[in-house]
Design a protein around this motif. Structure first.
Motif, PDB file in Angstrom:
ATOM      1  N   GLY A   3      -1.367   7.586   1.925  1.00 37.75           N
ATOM      2  CA  GLY A   3      -2.007   7.703   0.619  1.00 37.75           C
ATOM      3  C   GLY A   3      -2.797   8.990   0.572  1.00 37.75           C
ATOM      4  O   GLY A   3      -2.257  10.071   0.824  1.00 37.75           O
TER       5      GLY A   3
ATOM      6  N   LYS B 101      -7.291   0.733  -2.919  1.00 39.25           N
ATOM      7  CA  LYS B 101      -7.817   1.666  -1.925  1.00 39.25           C
ATOM      8  C   LYS B 101      -8.007   0.959  -0.595  1.00 39.25           C
ATOM      9  O   LYS B 101      -7.924  -0.278  -0.504  1.00 39.25           O
ATOM     10  CB  LYS B 101      -9.153   2.255  -2.394  1.00 39.25           C
ATOM     11  CG  LYS B 101     -10.263   1.219  -2.532  1.00 39.25           C
ATOM     12  CD  LYS B 101     -11.566   1.885  -2.952  1.00 39.25           C
ATOM     13  CE  LYS B 101     -12.703   0.861  -3.028  1.00 39.25           C
ATOM     14  NZ  LYS B 101     -13.990   1.511  -3.411  1.00 39.25           N
ATOM     15  N   PHE B 102      -8.247   1.751   0.445  1.00 39.53           N
ATOM     16  CA  PHE B 102      -8.500   1.193   1.770  1.00 39.53           C
ATOM     17  C   PHE B 102      -9.969   0.783   1.883  1.00 39.53           C
ATOM     18  O   PHE B 102     -10.864   1.511   1.440  1.00 39.53           O
ATOM     19  CB  PHE B 102      -8.162   2.218   2.852  1.00 39.53           C
ATOM     20  CG  PHE B 102      -6.692   2.497   2.967  1.00 39.53           C
ATOM     21  CD1 PHE B 102      -5.853   1.597   3.606  1.00 39.53           C
ATOM     22  CD2 PHE B 102      -6.146   3.654   2.430  1.00 39.53           C
ATOM     23  CE1 PHE B 102      -4.496   1.841   3.714  1.00 39.53           C
ATOM     24  CE2 PHE B 102      -4.797   3.914   2.532  1.00 39.53           C
ATOM     25  CZ  PHE B 102      -3.963   3.000   3.172  1.00 39.53           C
ATOM     26  N   GLU B 103     -10.188  -0.376   2.502  1.00 39.02           N
ATOM     27  CA  GLU B 103     -11.550  -0.867   2.691  1.00 39.02           C
ATOM     28  C   GLU B 103     -11.725  -1.325   4.137  1.00 39.02           C
ATOM     29  O   GLU B 103     -10.773  -1.748   4.800  1.00 39.02           O
ATOM     30  CB  GLU B 103     -11.846  -2.025   1.738  1.00 39.02           C
ATOM     31  CG  GLU B 103     -11.843  -1.614   0.277  1.00 39.02           C
ATOM     32  CD  GLU B 103     -12.707  -2.543  -0.561  1.00 39.02           C
ATOM     33  OE1 GLU B 103     -12.688  -3.756  -0.280  1.00 39.02           O
ATOM     34  OE2 GLU B 103     -13.381  -2.049  -1.469  1.00 39.02           O
TER      35      GLU B 103
ATOM     36  N   TYR C 253      -9.501  -0.699   8.948  1.00 40.86           N
ATOM     37  CA  TYR C 253      -9.239  -0.593   7.515  1.00 40.86           C
ATOM     38  C   TYR C 253      -7.959  -1.325   7.122  1.00 40.86           C
ATOM     39  O   TYR C 253      -6.951  -1.273   7.831  1.00 40.86           O
ATOM     40  CB  TYR C 253      -9.119   0.872   7.096  1.00 40.86           C
ATOM     41  CG  TYR C 253     -10.440   1.594   7.040  1.00 40.86           C
ATOM     42  CD1 TYR C 253     -11.193   1.644   5.865  1.00 40.86           C
ATOM     43  CD2 TYR C 253     -10.957   2.218   8.166  1.00 40.86           C
ATOM     44  CE1 TYR C 253     -12.413   2.295   5.814  1.00 40.86           C
ATOM     45  CE2 TYR C 253     -12.177   2.877   8.134  1.00 40.86           C
ATOM     46  CZ  TYR C 253     -12.897   2.912   6.945  1.00 40.86           C
ATOM     47  OH  TYR C 253     -14.103   3.556   6.903  1.00 40.86           O
ATOM     48  N   TYR C 254      -8.027  -1.999   5.973  1.00 39.42           N
ATOM     49  CA  TYR C 254      -6.862  -2.624   5.356  1.00 39.42           C
ATOM     50  C   TYR C 254      -6.741  -2.095   3.931  1.00 39.42           C
ATOM     51  O   TYR C 254      -7.680  -1.501   3.391  1.00 39.42           O
ATOM     52  CB  TYR C 254      -7.010  -4.153   5.344  1.00 39.42           C
ATOM     53  CG  TYR C 254      -8.054  -4.661   4.365  1.00 39.42           C
ATOM     54  CD1 TYR C 254      -7.691  -5.135   3.104  1.00 39.42           C
ATOM     55  CD2 TYR C 254      -9.412  -4.666   4.694  1.00 39.42           C
ATOM     56  CE1 TYR C 254      -8.642  -5.581   2.199  1.00 39.42           C
ATOM     57  CE2 TYR C 254     -10.364  -5.117   3.806  1.00 39.42           C
ATOM     58  CZ  TYR C 254      -9.976  -5.572   2.559  1.00 39.42           C
ATOM     59  OH  TYR C 254     -10.919  -6.004   1.658  1.00 39.42           O
ATOM     60  N   TYR C 255      -5.578  -2.310   3.330  1.00 36.08           N
ATOM     61  CA  TYR C 255      -5.380  -1.838   1.965  1.00 36.08           C
ATOM     62  C   TYR C 255      -5.649  -2.977   0.988  1.00 36.08           C
ATOM     63  O   TYR C 255      -5.048  -4.046   1.067  1.00 36.08           O
ATOM     64  CB  TYR C 255      -3.964  -1.315   1.763  1.00 36.08           C
ATOM     65  CG  TYR C 255      -3.756  -0.708   0.390  1.00 36.08           C
ATOM     66  CD1 TYR C 255      -4.264   0.558   0.096  1.00 36.08           C
ATOM     67  CD2 TYR C 255      -3.078  -1.405  -0.605  1.00 36.08           C
ATOM     68  CE1 TYR C 255      -4.103   1.112  -1.159  1.00 36.08           C
ATOM     69  CE2 TYR C 255      -2.905  -0.847  -1.863  1.00 36.08           C
ATOM     70  CZ  TYR C 255      -3.419   0.407  -2.132  1.00 36.08           C
ATOM     71  OH  TYR C 255      -3.259   0.956  -3.378  1.00 36.08           O
ATOM     72  N   SER C 256      -6.596  -2.750   0.070  1.00 38.07           N
ATOM     73  CA  SER C 256      -6.931  -3.726  -0.957  1.00 38.07           C
ATOM     74  C   SER C 256      -6.074  -3.461  -2.192  1.00 38.07           C
ATOM     75  O   SER C 256      -6.262  -2.453  -2.883  1.00 38.07           O
ATOM     76  CB  SER C 256      -8.416  -3.635  -1.315  1.00 38.07           C
ATOM     77  OG  SER C 256      -8.706  -4.440  -2.436  1.00 38.07           O
ATOM     78  N   SER C 257      -5.127  -4.360  -2.471  1.00 38.41           N
ATOM     79  CA  SER C 257      -4.262  -4.202  -3.646  1.00 38.41           C
ATOM     80  C   SER C 257      -5.060  -4.320  -4.939  1.00 38.41           C
ATOM     81  O   SER C 257      -4.760  -3.648  -5.932  1.00 38.41           O
ATOM     82  CB  SER C 257      -3.142  -5.245  -3.627  1.00 38.41           C
ATOM     83  OG  SER C 257      -2.339  -5.103  -2.480  1.00 38.41           O
TER      84      SER C 257
ATOM     85  N   GLY D  46       0.810  -1.211   0.000  1.00 42.29           N
ATOM     86  CA  GLY D  46       0.000   0.000   0.000  1.00 42.29           C
ATOM     87  C   GLY D  46       0.843   1.260   0.000  1.00 42.29           C
ATOM     88  O   GLY D  46       2.077   1.226  -0.082  1.00 42.29           O
TER      89      GLY D  46
ATOM     90  N   ARG E 157      -4.205  -1.411   8.653  1.00 42.73           N
ATOM     91  CA  ARG E 157      -3.362  -0.220   8.578  1.00 42.73           C
ATOM     92  C   ARG E 157      -3.818   0.862   9.559  1.00 42.73           C
ATOM     93  O   ARG E 157      -2.998   1.587  10.102  1.00 42.73           O
ATOM     94  CB  ARG E 157      -3.372   0.355   7.159  1.00 42.73           C
ATOM     95  CG  ARG E 157      -2.789  -0.567   6.103  1.00 42.73           C
ATOM     96  CD  ARG E 157      -1.327  -0.912   6.364  1.00 42.73           C
ATOM     97  NE  ARG E 157      -0.479   0.244   6.407  1.00 42.73           N
ATOM     98  CZ  ARG E 157       0.097   0.817   5.334  1.00 42.73           C
ATOM     99  NH1 ARG E 157      -0.113   0.303   4.133  1.00 42.73           N
ATOM    100  NH2 ARG E 157       0.890   1.855   5.464  1.00 42.73           N
TER     101      ARG E 157
END
Length: 468
Positions: free
Chosen positions: A80, A274-276, A266-270, A55, A252
């Motif tokens: 970000g 974006k963060f979800e 929230y985690y980062y979706s590669s 991320g 994150r």
């Protein structure tokens, strides 16, 4: 609204790359427009962490933003595009002409602006041997001395976001602020629980709580966000509870929503870039404290319905937008409306215990700051004694299955009919049954006696423009 956004990479202009530290004597300024431009954002990125995780990186910036016909000046940290820390979170620094960040020769970090270089924010570290400002890989912004000892850190001044590796104790809290409102949310650590609160002036109500099962007579000391959970520790540094993420991806940050007041991981979706969200404390909108407007009820279908009160000769009394009890106090001017099949998600300590529903209602009538009350009977009989809760705002009301022990009452102006006993406040209560199907609750008060319940499956406040 047209958005004007100016982004500068000051570090790239100076070095061809961004570093993660700034040394004493450093100073940088952003010019402020001479006239107000709604939606304007000017930002200069000064620092960036190394790319060592999935991320985006952390970046530090000074920002100028248009707000309420003025311009704010702040020092911010971004992950970000997400602002995870800001010097202006609790108190905005408004200025003109320029926004300047300086790390002085005396080791103090400050923001100043205007024609006279007025200081609007500072870290307060002058004379403590500070040598540089560092942005760590955790997102923590720190001022350190020659021995790398931390003299000030942004982690000690949390905003509405808690980052991976960050700790919160009972001395700190997350706070967030709904737009165009005097209300605020907070996430707090108590000795026996962690909880979400809604603040209205000096009033404080919880709307979500988590109590660890393994307290063992010890107090909660701090919480820490790890890669897969929010972990809770006691004063012996033993983990006594955890709230886990619903996804395997590393966390994150945790955020207290500005608009909803919900607590989310929230985690980062590669894949999506974006963060979800991977966890939220409240899963239905009706459990949120501000799901509906004042005097609104969140129904089983998670839509907002208004209590329309019509008194003979007076027309529409409430449309979910006005404070119908503003300035009303005392039993001669007000009465209590009993809403059956509803409750409030807001909680506080009981105002009185071992009192009847009638006494609870009269306590609210006699209290000028009370707009609603909730009585919880110890037995399945509202006439029996129980706990009385008082509210200074009629928010967080939702529909539930009817419970004979529970009575939620709202204060309204008293009827003007002269043909009834003015001293019988209990008899003049108007019970309203909120139906199990969606619908407008219409009440026609004829001299304060009797009631009509009208339930419509297809006609609702949404149809007439009263949906929140």
């Amino acid at each position: 609204m047209k958005l004007y956004e100016l982004i500068f990479l000051i570090c790239w202009l100076a070095h061809g790359y961004c570093t993660s530290d700034i040394h004493i004597g450093y100073q940088v300024s952003l010019a402020i427009p001479t006239s107000y431009c709604k939606g304007f954002i000017g930002r200069a990125f000064l620092m960036e962490t190394d790319h060592n995780q999935v991320g985006p990186n952390f970046r530090g910036a000074i920002s100028v933003e248009a707000n309420n016909d003025k311009y704010t000046c702040s020092l911010d940290v971004f992950l970000g595009d997400v602002k995870v820390w800001s010097s202006g979170h609790l108190s905005q620094f408004y200025t003109i002409d320029k926004c300047t960040l300086e790390l002085t020769q005396y080791g103090d970090l400050l923001l100043k602006g205007g024609l006279d270089d007025r200081v609007g924010w500072k870290a307060g570290t002058s004379g403590q041997g500070v040598k540089r400002l560092n942005l760590l890989g955790t997102g923590n912004l720190v001022l350190v001395d020659a021995m790398n000892l931390i003299k000030w850190q942004s982690f000690n001044f949390p905003t509405n976001i808690m980052l991976w590796g960050q700790r919160l104790s009972s001395r700190t809290r997350l706070t967030s602020f709904p737009r165009n409102s005097s209300l605020s949310y907070s996430f707090e650590i108590q000795y026996d629980k962690i909880a979400l609160y809604l603040y209205s002036g000096k009033l404080k109500y919880s709307y979500w709580e988590y109590t660890p099962l393994d307290l063992e007579g010890l107090n909660i000391t701090y919480v820490e966000l790890t890669s897969n959970a929010l972990e809770i520790f006691n004063n012996e540094n033993h983990r006594i509870g955890r709230i886990t993420s619903d996804k395997p991806e590393p966390l994150r940050f945790l955020a207290l929503g500005n608009s909803t007041g919900n607590l989310e991981f929230y985690y980062y979706s590669s894949d999506k870039g974006k963060f979800e969200a991977s966890y939220q404390a409240l899963n239905t909108s009706c459990d949120l404290p501000l799901a509906c407007k004042t005097y609104g009820i969140c129904t089983f279908s998670e839509k907002c319905s208004c209590i329309r009160l019509i008194k003979r000769g007076d027309g529409l009394l409430s449309d979910c937008t006005e404070n119908v009890t503003e300035g009303i106090c005392g039993r001669n001017d007000s009465q209590m409306l009993d809403l059956q099949g509803v409750t409030s998600v807001l909680r506080s300590n009981p105002y009185k215990v071992n009192v009847t529903k009638e006494i609870c209602a009269n306590l609210c009538l006699d209290n000028c700051t009370c707009v609603a009350a909730l009585h919880f009977s110890y037995e399945d009989d509202p006439a029996k004694p129980g706990e009385c809760y008082m509210y200074g705002l009629a928010r967080g009301v939702k529909q539930i299955e009817r419970d004979g022990r529970l009575s939620y009452m709202v204060k309204v102006p008293k009827g003007t009919d002269q043909g009834h006993d003015k001293h019988s406040h209990w008899k003049k209560w108007i019970p309203i049954v909120v139906g199990v199907v969606d619908g407008v609750v219409l009440l026609l008060v004829l001299g304060g006696v009797g009631y009509y319940v009208i339930r419509k499956r297809r006609k609702s406040c949404v149809d007439t423009g009263h949906n929140n």
